[in-house]
Scaffold this active site. Structure first.
Site, mmCIF file in Angstrom:
data_model
loop_
_atom_site.group_PDB
_atom_site.id
_atom_site.type_symbol
_atom_site.label_atom_id
_atom_site.label_comp_id
_atom_site.label_asym_id
_atom_site.label_seq_id
_atom_site.Cartn_x
_atom_site.Cartn_y
_atom_site.Cartn_z
ATOM 1 N N LEU A 24 37.155 46.908 47.627
ATOM 2 C CA LEU A 24 37.626 46.637 46.264
ATOM 3 C C LEU A 24 38.961 45.897 46.309
ATOM 4 O O LEU A 24 39.986 46.482 46.652
ATOM 5 C CB LEU A 24 37.809 47.952 45.496
ATOM 6 C CG LEU A 24 36.553 48.764 45.174
ATOM 7 C CD1 LEU A 24 36.921 50.212 44.889
ATOM 8 C CD2 LEU A 24 35.832 48.153 43.989
ATOM 9 N N ALA A 56 38.904 43.467 50.810
ATOM 10 C CA ALA A 56 38.768 42.256 51.611
ATOM 11 C C ALA A 56 40.138 41.806 52.102
ATOM 12 O O ALA A 56 41.094 41.710 51.326
ATOM 13 C CB ALA A 56 38.103 41.165 50.791
ATOM 14 N N GLN A 98 37.780 45.256 56.274
ATOM 15 C CA GLN A 98 36.844 44.175 55.952
ATOM 16 C C GLN A 98 37.534 42.831 56.166
ATOM 17 O O GLN A 98 38.567 42.543 55.562
ATOM 18 C CB GLN A 98 36.346 44.264 54.506
ATOM 19 C CG GLN A 98 35.200 43.287 54.259
ATOM 20 C CD GLN A 98 34.804 43.160 52.803
ATOM 21 O OE1 GLN A 98 35.606 42.737 51.979
ATOM 22 N NE2 GLN A 98 33.565 43.516 52.480
ATOM 23 N N HIS A 172 32.980 40.274 56.189
ATOM 24 C CA HIS A 172 32.551 39.949 54.823
ATOM 25 C C HIS A 172 31.649 38.713 54.885
ATOM 26 O O HIS A 172 32.126 37.587 54.995
ATOM 27 C CB HIS A 172 33.774 39.679 53.948
ATOM 28 C CG HIS A 172 33.496 39.752 52.471
ATOM 29 N ND1 HIS A 172 32.239 39.587 51.926
ATOM 30 C CD2 HIS A 172 34.327 39.969 51.411
ATOM 31 C CE1 HIS A 172 32.302 39.701 50.616
ATOM 32 N NE2 HIS A 172 33.555 39.942 50.271
ATOM 33 N N TYR A 177 31.326 33.725 49.943
ATOM 34 C CA TYR A 177 32.473 33.326 50.753
ATOM 35 C C TYR A 177 32.003 32.566 51.991
ATOM 36 O O TYR A 177 30.834 32.180 52.088
ATOM 37 C CB TYR A 177 33.331 34.554 51.066
ATOM 38 C CG TYR A 177 33.917 35.170 49.817
ATOM 39 C CD1 TYR A 177 34.764 34.430 48.993
ATOM 40 C CD2 TYR A 177 33.595 36.466 49.421
ATOM 41 C CE1 TYR A 177 35.287 34.967 47.817
ATOM 42 C CE2 TYR A 177 34.107 37.010 48.246
ATOM 43 C CZ TYR A 177 34.954 36.256 47.449
ATOM 44 O OH TYR A 177 35.454 36.774 46.281
ATOM 45 N N GLY A 315 31.743 51.296 44.313
ATOM 46 C CA GLY A 315 32.937 50.494 44.102
ATOM 47 C C GLY A 315 33.785 51.007 42.964
ATOM 48 O O GLY A 315 34.641 51.873 43.144
#
Length: 362
Positions: A24, A56, A98, A172, A177, A315
């Protein structure tokens, strides 16, 4: 079949339950992407999760395009993460980092650098920058030298995650992305060894996984995908074939667990009518499978009962409920999250959500 509250081993990590905290983004680091003491409080509050997947975290300045998001490319960032990880461990929790490269979804207002992608394409919509919403610039297509350099950045970030004390890493590979941009034919227009056929479009993902495994260990390296539907302008002509092939490659590489973000037609965030790919992936991937998107306790347990998932990541419910595991166990009501504080700085809407016992005592 197991319950959400039964332990599970995901590679080298032993989880006390199957309720994971999904990554998150919260925007509480510094402009230099250094984690802050407030982040230690936030993650420690949620340490009863079977496993925390960190927000992230940028592998490089080039790859980080979100204001006040953390990184793992500098010594200062490693030192900033250490007390966060220690706080989680002291509270009895487990946490993995992550690793994130946003690719064409980076804006130079945040990174100070040109954005890069599999091919020279432009993302739709607008970037969230220090000066408000701005259109994404057109990315430049990565050269082979760029690819080698970025794989090296992933390797260094994984090494830094180990140095910071994380229990493992998750790559990730979701949400449009950079890895996703290489995997999908809607954004990968290359005609070299990294483009064209599915096997070629998966090459960058494989390179990254192997580089990270070399630093963090095979049994402590996982990845996240979002295999169905368009995500931030990133899509494929055959998601089933692509992500099933990706799962087969992960099986060959010995990846111990895979997280899939699979929204449905009624999801509250990026809904899609595409059928889930997880049943097909389950047939070719023997590692643990973690599903994510709009679950509650009942629907999460149903996925375990069906044998599709080994665990479920939550999440936004974890965002507003630091004691989510206990609330699900008791079937207690959940706190509502406050959208306006998702990415704001400071403790409001971050570390001030009440626990169940606090509400009952009030």
């Amino acid at each position: 079949m197991p319950t959400l509250f039964d332990p599970v081993e995901m590679g080298a990590i032993k989880l006390p339950n199957r309720i994971l905290m999904a990554p998150l983004t919260r925007g509480r680091a510094t402009k230099d992407a250094v984690p802050t003491p407030l982040m230690a409080d936030y993650y420690a509050q949620r340490a009863t999760a079977g496993l925390i997947i960190s927000e992230a975290t940028g592998i490089s300045r080039e790859g980080l395009g979100w204001p006040y998001a953390p990184g793992l490319w500098s010594d200062a960032q490693v030192e900033g993460w250490k007390p966060v990880v220690e706080a989680v461990h002291r509270a009895g929790g487990r946490i993995v980092a992550q690793l994130w490269h946003m690719g064409r979804l980076v804006h130079d207002n945040v990174s100070g650098m040109r954005n890069i992608s599999a091919s020279a394409t432009q993302a739709p919509d607008y970037a969230h920058t220090y000066e408000g919403k701005q259109a994404y610039p057109t990315a430049y297509g990565a050269t082979l030298a760029d690819i080698e350099r970025i794989v090296g950045d992933y390797s260094a970030a994984a090494r830094n995650a180990v140095a910071a004390g994380f229990d493992g890493v998750q790559i990730h590979g979701a949400n449009g992305y950079l890895i996703d941009q290489f995997m999908r034919d809607g954004t990968n227009l290359r005609d070299d060894d990294y483009g064209g056929a599915i096997a070629n479009r998966l090459r960058f993902m494989r390179d990254v996984v192997m580089a990270v495994q070399a630093e963090a260990g095979v049994q402590r390296t996982a990845i996240r995908f979002s295999p169905n539907g368009d995500v931030q302008g990133c899509n494929d002509s055959d998601n089933f074939a692509l992500f099933t092939a990706a799962a087969i490659e992960l099986e060959k590489l010995g990846v111990p667990w895979l997280e899939l973000r699979e929204p449905g037609p009624h999801s509250t965030f990026r809904a899609t009518d595409e059928a889930p790919v997880s049943p097909a992936i389950r047939k070719v991937f023997s590692g643990k499978l973690v599903l994510n998107s709009d679950y509650d306790g009942t629907s999460a347990q149903a996925k375990l009962d069906d044998g599709i998932a080994d665990a479920i990541s939550f999440g936004r419910p974890f965002l507003a409920n630091p004691d989510l595991v206990e609330r699900i166990r008791q079937d207690a009501p959940l706190n509502e999250w406050h959208v306006k504080t998702f990415y704001s700085q400071g403790p409001e809407g971050y570390t001030d959500y009440p626990r169940l016992e606090e509400q009952e005592a009030a």
